[in-house]
Design an enzyme around this catalytic site. Structure first.
Site, PDB file in Angstrom:
ATOM      1  N   CYS A 395       0.826  -1.207   0.000  1.00 20.36           N
ATOM      2  CA  CYS A 395       0.000   0.000   0.000  1.00 20.36           C
ATOM      3  C   CYS A 395       0.863   1.261   0.000  1.00 20.36           C
ATOM      4  O   CYS A 395       1.484   1.587  -0.995  1.00 20.36           O
ATOM      5  CB  CYS A 395      -0.981  -0.027   1.165  1.00 20.36           C
ATOM      6  SG  CYS A 395      -2.337   1.159   0.976  1.00 20.36           S
ATOM      7  N   HIS A 523      -3.806  -5.088   0.017  1.00 22.76           N
ATOM      8  CA  HIS A 523      -3.384  -5.572   1.338  1.00 22.76           C
ATOM      9  C   HIS A 523      -3.520  -7.099   1.389  1.00 22.76           C
ATOM     10  O   HIS A 523      -4.549  -7.625   1.833  1.00 22.76           O
ATOM     11  CB  HIS A 523      -4.235  -4.948   2.443  1.00 22.76           C
ATOM     12  CG  HIS A 523      -3.950  -3.511   2.705  1.00 22.76           C
ATOM     13  ND1 HIS A 523      -3.089  -3.079   3.683  1.00 22.76           N
ATOM     14  CD2 HIS A 523      -4.415  -2.391   2.096  1.00 22.76           C
ATOM     15  CE1 HIS A 523      -3.031  -1.756   3.682  1.00 22.76           C
ATOM     16  NE2 HIS A 523      -3.826  -1.310   2.722  1.00 22.76           N
ATOM     17  N   GLU A 525      -2.343  -9.189   3.363  1.00 21.56           N
ATOM     18  CA  GLU A 525      -2.386  -9.745   4.723  1.00 21.56           C
ATOM     19  C   GLU A 525      -3.808 -10.003   5.215  1.00 21.56           C
ATOM     20  O   GLU A 525      -4.016 -10.793   6.148  1.00 21.56           O
ATOM     21  CB  GLU A 525      -1.655  -8.833   5.709  1.00 21.56           C
ATOM     22  CG  GLU A 525      -2.271  -7.457   5.913  1.00 21.56           C
ATOM     23  CD  GLU A 525      -1.722  -6.412   4.947  1.00 21.56           C
ATOM     24  OE1 GLU A 525      -1.951  -5.204   5.180  1.00 21.56           O
ATOM     25  OE2 GLU A 525      -1.074  -6.800   3.957  1.00 21.56           O
TER      26      GLU A 525
END
Length: 610
Positions: A395, A523, A525
């Site tokens: 990001c 993202h 994750e």
């Protein structure tokens, strides 16, 4: 539908989220379909505008909901996909009630907390509990509800009253209350139950009687303490559950296996069939404790004073390291400390930060907002690029890596982001056109979005060699498309773009000249799972261990065998290692791979949690 409400006492942050997730995990091991709801008593509509130091990270769901980080725990533990309505806030409830009042839905009645607000809460819970959260599309059998905050807080009173009514609405056979309380310990080691007694007494005075008391403590509580809590809190002694500190979070579901048997009896829950998930959780917990070979990763961030600010990032790194049978050794470096201004003001802090960065095998530069600390992040990125250190930028990290490349490779020394107050003619990262400047909440590009790989690269290989994938986004800035040709000509390999090709989603400079230098605008994750790590994070850890090329050389459908072989090489010498169990696991892996999905979000064939 069976409902399990989890409340907390003594203080907030006692572990309700992990306990709620663990209860759901063990129920899922019985073949049940489980969903979760998190209730936050604050007046905010959602968590999108929170300072990371106040509530930790903001977790983003597939539908773009910005929610509390506990929903990330639910998704990771249960391997489910939740929705924005699975997070209830006081702000959402009151917004709903007031909107209906303005439409005249209450027919001129006086709108009050009871019954209008409490009815809205009950209706919301019943509606959301029916929404499928797994790929099967089945309606959930059990809904685990976590009530945030602490019993007695004025902010949560309307929710306590709603559930006082709710237990009778759905029937006591379908409602179970688990109260999590702290058993404090004196300096002399004596365990005290008085805070728990007072808190349960207050809960009962509000009309809710706990069926189970989960006692949080440093050490296992003694039988005398359990008996005392049972006596004064009016709960059967067998229902006083010990949830002491354990070596890792993966042991909490194992700790609660006995409690789940009691919950099944109380709610008359009949298992639908035995699944093998719980054995895998046992294996995961054991693996975490018995692996010792470290992999050193440095996280360069802006909110490093609170680990929860990067909870999903840390989980993604941990899942990848466990997948590779290594112990994650993570150092958190405040990006401000890497800047030259700190060198003159506090040289000790400056040199300590650089020592941590230079000692790491790999570096992660996560997301964030604002101009503060960006110079330090770019310094870390340049170090990784020039010194051939494996790096993943996410990001804001992705945007800063592009700016650093523009400054130091392309020669645009004044390249900057539109978020920076500096004056420049080369704004390489710009504000997204559809971003609403008038409001901050919910105006970013949020939720799951598809993107296309535009060329062959290691990142594409990590996603299972698929041309199209899907990940969750949370950003309001993007790479300026006017500079993409100039950056590409200088060597910046943009390897993925959004569906119409107008927005850059990823770059990958990995190759003969660099082991792993990857940046992603999304993202990854948010979609990591304990048994199915995020591909970009897995790539970072593989590069740190010099195993990336070996891993990618295996066909996608055989990568689980590569992992098993690596595991044998690492722990075959252990006396605890069981060849027969390993052969059984390999058979399970092969059976599961043949029927498992290739996730659009991870596009990596792996063993499914269920």
């Amino acid at each position: 539908m069976k409902y399990i409400l989890v409340t907390g006492g003594v203080f907030s942050g006692i572990g309700k989220g992990v306990i709620s997730s663990s209860i759901g995990t063990v129920l899922k091991c019985s073949g049940l379909t489980v969903t979760s709801i998190k209730i936050d008593p604050y007046l905010n509509i959602d968590a999108g505008t929170f300072n990371p130091y106040e509530h930790g990270e903001v977790f983003v769901l597939d539908d773009g909901g910005e929610v509390d980080l506990d929903l990330g725990n639910y998704e990771r533990f249960l391997d489910i996909t939740l929705h924005r309505d699975n997070n209830i806030t006081t702000g959402k409830i009151y917004q709903n009630v007031i909107s209906r009042e303005r439409r005249g839905d209450f027919l001129g009645k006086t709108v009050q907390v009871v019954p209008h607000v409490t009815d809205t809460i009950m209706d919301w819970v019943e509606r959301v509990a029916q929404i499928p959260v797994s790929e099967t599309g089945h309606t959930p059998d059990v809904c685990v509800i976590e009530l945030g905050g602490t019993i007695g807080d004025i902010e949560g009173m309307q929710f306590v009253e709603a559930f006082r009514q709710f237990q009778f609405k759905v029937g006591r056979d379908n409602f179970c209350l688990v109260h999590v309380s702290l058993v404090v310990e004196t300096s002399g080691g004596e365990q005290k139950t008085k805070p728990t007694q007072h808190n349960v007494r207050e809960l009962r005075a509000l009309g809710l009687a706990p069926d189970f008391i989960a006692c949080r403590s440093k050490r296992p509580i003694s039988d005398s303490v359990r008996s005392k809590i049972s006596l004064f809190c009016h709960v059967p002694e067998v229902n006083v559950i010990n949830v002491h500190d354990v070596s890792n979070l993966y042991r909490v579901p194992i700790l609660l296996e006995g409690m789940i048997k009691l919950i099944k009896v109380q709610l008359d829950i009949k298992p639908r069939g035995k699944v093998r998930l719980m054995r895998k959780w046992h294996d995961l917990a054991e693996t975490y404790d018995r692996i010792y070979q470290p992999v050193n990763i440095c996280l360069v961030g802006k909110y490093t004073k609170l680990d929860d600010a990067y909870k999903s990032v840390i989980n993604a790194l941990e899942h990848a390291s466990l997948f590779l049978n290594h112990k994650l050794k993570l150092s958190l470096v405040e990006s401000d400390d890497l800047e030259e201004e700190v060198q003159s003001a506090d040289p000790t802090r400056y040199h300590a930060a650089w020592h941590q960065l230079c000692s790491a095998k790999g570096v992660i530069v996560p997301g964030g907002f604002g101009h503060r600390g960006t110079i330090g992040k770019m310094s870390a990125i340049r170090w990784c690029r020039e010194k051939k250190i494996p790096m993943l930028a996410v990001c804001l990290g992705f945007q800063l890596a592009v700016i650093e490349f523009a400054r130091n490779v392309v020669g645009l020394t004044d390249a900057k982001s539109g978020e920076s107050p500096e004056v420049s003619n080369n704004v390489v990262v710009i504000d997204m056109p559809e971003h609403n400047q008038g409001q901050l909440g919910g105006t970013m590009l949020l939720g799951s979005r598809s993107f296309n790989f535009t060329q062959e690269c290691k990142l594409r290989d990590l996603y299972g060699k698929k041309d199209v994938s899907k990940e969750r986004h949370r950003h309001r800035y993007e790479v300026n498309p006017d500079y993409v040709p100039q950056l590409t000509k200088a060597g910046m390999r943009f390897v993925a773009a959004n569906e119409d090709g107008t927005r850059m989603e990823a770059f990958d400079l990995s190759g003969p000249d660099h082991p792993y230098f990857v940046g992603v605008q999304y993202h990854p994750e948010y979609l990591t799972r304990p048994l199915n790590p995020s591909p970009p994070y897995l790539g970072l850890l593989l590069a740190c261990l010099d195993q990336l090329d070996n891993y990618l050389a295996f066909p996608v459908e055989k990568r689980s065998k590569w992992r098993l072989q690596t595991r044998r090489d690492l722990i075959d010498q252990s006396d605890e290692y069981d060849d027969e169990e390993e052969e059984e696991e390999e058979e399970e892996e092969e059976d599961t791979v043949s029927t498992s999905r290739v996730s659009a979000s991870t596009s990596q064939v792996s063993v499914e949690i269920a």
